[in-house]
Design an enzyme around this catalytic site. Structure first.
Site, mmCIF file in Angstrom:
data_model
loop_
_atom_site.group_PDB
_atom_site.id
_atom_site.type_symbol
_atom_site.label_atom_id
_atom_site.label_comp_id
_atom_site.label_asym_id
_atom_site.label_seq_id
_atom_site.Cartn_x
_atom_site.Cartn_y
_atom_site.Cartn_z
ATOM 1 N N ASP A 169 0.757 -1.213 -0.030
ATOM 2 C CA ASP A 169 -0.051 -0.046 -0.058
ATOM 3 C C ASP A 169 0.881 1.273 -0.156
ATOM 4 O OD1 ASP A 169 -1.676 2.047 0.706
ATOM 5 O OD2 ASP A 169 -3.142 0.641 1.694
ATOM 6 N N LYS A 208 -7.610 17.712 -13.149
ATOM 7 C CA LYS A 208 -8.501 18.176 -12.140
ATOM 8 C C LYS A 208 -7.652 18.806 -10.889
ATOM 9 C CE LYS A 208 -12.034 14.900 -13.217
ATOM 10 N NZ LYS A 208 -11.492 14.504 -14.544
ATOM 11 N N ASN A 216 -9.029 13.360 -18.842
ATOM 12 C CA ASN A 216 -9.578 11.934 -18.850
ATOM 13 C C ASN A 216 -9.162 11.362 -20.178
ATOM 14 O OD1 ASN A 216 -11.304 11.159 -16.872
ATOM 15 N ND2 ASN A 216 -13.129 12.229 -17.806
ATOM 16 N N VAL A 217 -8.642 10.035 -20.011
ATOM 17 C CA VAL A 217 -8.219 9.028 -20.986
ATOM 18 C C VAL A 217 -9.434 8.805 -22.118
ATOM 19 C CG1 VAL A 217 -7.226 7.034 -21.715
ATOM 20 C CG2 VAL A 217 -6.125 8.576 -19.937
ATOM 21 N N ARG A 254 -12.531 4.139 -17.734
ATOM 22 C CA ARG A 254 -13.828 3.666 -17.021
ATOM 23 C C ARG A 254 -14.482 4.777 -16.453
ATOM 24 N NH1 ARG A 254 -11.913 -0.477 -12.724
ATOM 25 N NH2 ARG A 254 -9.921 0.726 -12.905
HETATM 26 N N1 LIG Z 1 -7.624 7.576 -15.915
HETATM 27 C C1 LIG Z 1 -7.587 8.516 -16.278
HETATM 28 O O1 LIG Z 1 -8.449 9.190 -17.271
HETATM 29 C C2 LIG Z 1 -6.881 9.647 -15.594
HETATM 30 C C3 LIG Z 1 -6.594 10.686 -16.205
HETATM 31 C C4 LIG Z 1 -5.645 11.648 -15.624
HETATM 32 C C5 LIG Z 1 -4.954 11.324 -14.712
HETATM 33 N N2 LIG Z 1 -4.857 9.786 -14.105
HETATM 34 C C6 LIG Z 1 -4.051 9.650 -13.080
HETATM 35 O O2 LIG Z 1 -3.440 8.575 -13.510
HETATM 36 C C7 LIG Z 1 -3.089 7.569 -12.337
HETATM 37 C C8 LIG Z 1 -3.515 5.969 -12.857
HETATM 38 O O3 LIG Z 1 -4.751 6.105 -12.950
HETATM 39 P P1 LIG Z 1 -5.531 4.759 -13.776
HETATM 40 O O4 LIG Z 1 -6.672 5.127 -14.529
HETATM 41 O O5 LIG Z 1 -4.522 3.791 -14.051
HETATM 42 O O6 LIG Z 1 -6.345 4.186 -12.141
HETATM 43 P P2 LIG Z 1 -6.908 2.820 -11.924
HETATM 44 O O7 LIG Z 1 -7.007 1.987 -13.226
HETATM 45 O O8 LIG Z 1 -7.982 3.183 -11.130
HETATM 46 O O9 LIG Z 1 -5.720 2.126 -11.214
HETATM 47 C C9 LIG Z 1 -5.479 2.499 -9.719
HETATM 48 C C10 LIG Z 1 -4.298 1.505 -9.262
HETATM 49 O O10 LIG Z 1 -3.728 2.142 -8.073
HETATM 50 C C11 LIG Z 1 -3.714 1.061 -7.369
HETATM 51 N N3 LIG Z 1 -4.079 1.467 -5.874
HETATM 52 C C12 LIG Z 1 -4.994 2.380 -5.491
HETATM 53 N N4 LIG Z 1 -4.770 2.716 -4.297
HETATM 54 C C13 LIG Z 1 -3.579 2.001 -3.821
HETATM 55 C C14 LIG Z 1 -2.978 2.302 -2.650
HETATM 56 N N5 LIG Z 1 -3.473 2.815 -1.490
HETATM 57 N N6 LIG Z 1 -1.460 1.539 -2.575
HETATM 58 C C15 LIG Z 1 -1.100 0.884 -3.638
HETATM 59 N N7 LIG Z 1 -1.619 0.943 -4.909
HETATM 60 C C16 LIG Z 1 -3.144 1.415 -4.987
HETATM 61 C C17 LIG Z 1 -4.787 0.159 -7.897
HETATM 62 O O11 LIG Z 1 -4.659 -1.254 -7.317
HETATM 63 P P3 LIG Z 1 -5.041 -1.758 -6.033
HETATM 64 O O12 LIG Z 1 -6.752 -1.491 -5.754
HETATM 65 O O13 LIG Z 1 -5.205 -3.335 -5.893
HETATM 66 O O14 LIG Z 1 -4.151 -1.511 -4.824
HETATM 67 C C18 LIG Z 1 -4.574 0.254 -9.255
HETATM 68 O O15 LIG Z 1 -3.549 -0.642 -9.548
HETATM 69 C C19 LIG Z 1 -3.784 8.056 -11.070
HETATM 70 O O16 LIG Z 1 -2.909 8.782 -10.303
HETATM 71 C C20 LIG Z 1 -4.683 8.988 -11.877
HETATM 72 O O17 LIG Z 1 -4.905 10.310 -10.950
HETATM 73 C C21 LIG Z 1 -5.902 9.185 -14.721
#
Ligand SMILES: NC(=O)c1ccc[n+]([C@@H]2O[C@H](COP(=O)([O-])OP(=O)(O)OC[C@H]3O[C@@H](n4cnc5c(N)ncnc54)[C@H](OP(=O)(O)O)[C@@H]3O)[C@@H](O)[C@H]2O)c1
Length: 331
Positions: free
Chosen positions: A63, A129, A169-170, A174
């Protein structure tokens, strides 16, 4: 540059982490990629998906809130990509302290553990954001960004730097608008609700996000925020691209939602440089002389801002339709 290096990705089982892992394994010869996250089942699924690469992959349950575990995980690691976050706006509003623990304390733990080990570069993921935030998710990511920039002040004589990659947002991620519309159409609907007819967004693919992170790993000297130059689109044009004859009732903006995605504010313009395919916002405070702007770019004019409504590049309905073919909507 990533060849023969050990890279750890916090949140490696998430959408970004999986895409990054796939990209790096395809284009480079890393010594090892370590996936750091909490849920063993997501790690199990990912390990099966990446079976052909198992000799280069390690799965570490941990974590980001747990500093000791983070320190252990960073032994022998060269580069860190910090992607773990709580990122659903309503979940962060309802569980503010959980968002603070993961997105802020977690960020500080990654920084401290990296400073206490032999890590050379850390790139943290940010979001639009975090710019002029209107919700707690954005607020926590703003603090996280500030922590990563300020971390460069604590590097002393160590060869390590911290930088940020920011995107919105990508496309197809989701909970975003494309899968939302897709679901309505799949169930036979012809009405695509628009929260506000003026709403605009940037279009970025996950691969573009990954490429920018790799650029930051290659080029950052510390404290930079890297932002891609990408096209904008109107949400009404997206609806037309998905169903030309749809009806589009205007249903009102949702709590915590913005009309446009902002990447660079006018205040940031004082330290922003423009390059062919991206911008870099340099930190306003400089703590040591390790951080140098890359002067191959052009400083933007004072008062410049970069948001999805004032972009020079726009997607037509036809172009959106073409891009939609590249989005995997069945995942
Ligand atoms: N998706 C978008 O559109 C978007 C846009 C701009 C920026 N971002 C940024 O990009 C990053 C990745 O986004 P994503 O879309 O890949 O997110 P995601 O698909 O929701 O994945 C989040 C990941 O973080 C892990 N996680 C969550 N809480 C945790 C903790 N306390 N300790 C360790 N691991 C943890 C989750 O696995 P577990 O739950 O198993 O721990 C998962 O592997 C984020 O920082 C987000 O703010 C995303």
């Amino acid at each position: 540059m990533l060849n023969n290096k050990t890279i750890l990705i916090t949140g490696g089982t998430g959408s970004f982490g999986k895409c990054f892992t796939k990209y790096v394994l395809k284009h480079y010869e890393p010594k090892k990629i370590i996936i750091y996250s909490r849920d063993e089942f997501k790690q199990f699924i990912m390990a099966n998906e990446f079976k052909e690469y198992e000799s280069r992959l390690r799965f570490f349950i941990g974590d980001v809130r747990d500093k000791e575990r983070m320190k252990r995980a960073l032994e022998g690691v060269d580069y860190v990509v910090h992607a773990a976050a709580l990122k659903q706006v309503p979940a962060c509003e309802y569980n503010p302290n959980e968002a603070i623990k993961t997105n802020i304390h977690g960020a500080q733990n990654v920084i401290d553990a990296a400073l206490d080990s032999n890590v050379k570069k850390v790139v943290a993921l940010s979001t639009d954001k975090a710019v002029n935030p209107v919700n707690l998710y954005g607020g926590t990511k703003l603090v996280s960004d500030k922590l990563f920039v300020a971390a460069n002040a604590y590097t002393g004589t160590k060869d390590i730097n911290f930088s940020i990659v920011r995107y919105g947002n990508v496309a197809g991620s989701r909970g975003s608008v494309i899968p939302f519309f897709h679901n309505i159409l799949k169930n036979g609907g012809t009405e695509l609700p628009i929260t506000d007819y003026r709403m605009t967004r940037f279009w970025i693919s996950l691969t573009q996000g990954v490429e920018l992170v790799i650029k930051a790993l290659e080029e950052a000297t510390g404290g930079e925020t890297f932002i891609s130059k990408i096209p904008s689109f109107k949400i009404t044009d997206l609806a037309k691209a998905m169903l030309p004859d749809c009806t589009m009732p205007e249903v009102g903006i949702r709590p915590g939602e913005k009309l446009h995605e902002i990447m660079i504010t006018t205040e940031d313009s004082l330290t922003t440089y423009e390059y062919d395919k991206h911008f870099i916002v340099y930190p306003q405070m400089v703590w040591n002389n390790k951080q140098q702007p890359d002067l191959s770019g052009k400083k933007v004019k004072e008062g410049f801002s970069y948001s999805s409504d004032n972009n020079a590049q726009w997607l037509s309905v036809e172009e959106i339709r073409e891009l939609l073919k590249t989005v995997d909507l069945e995942k």
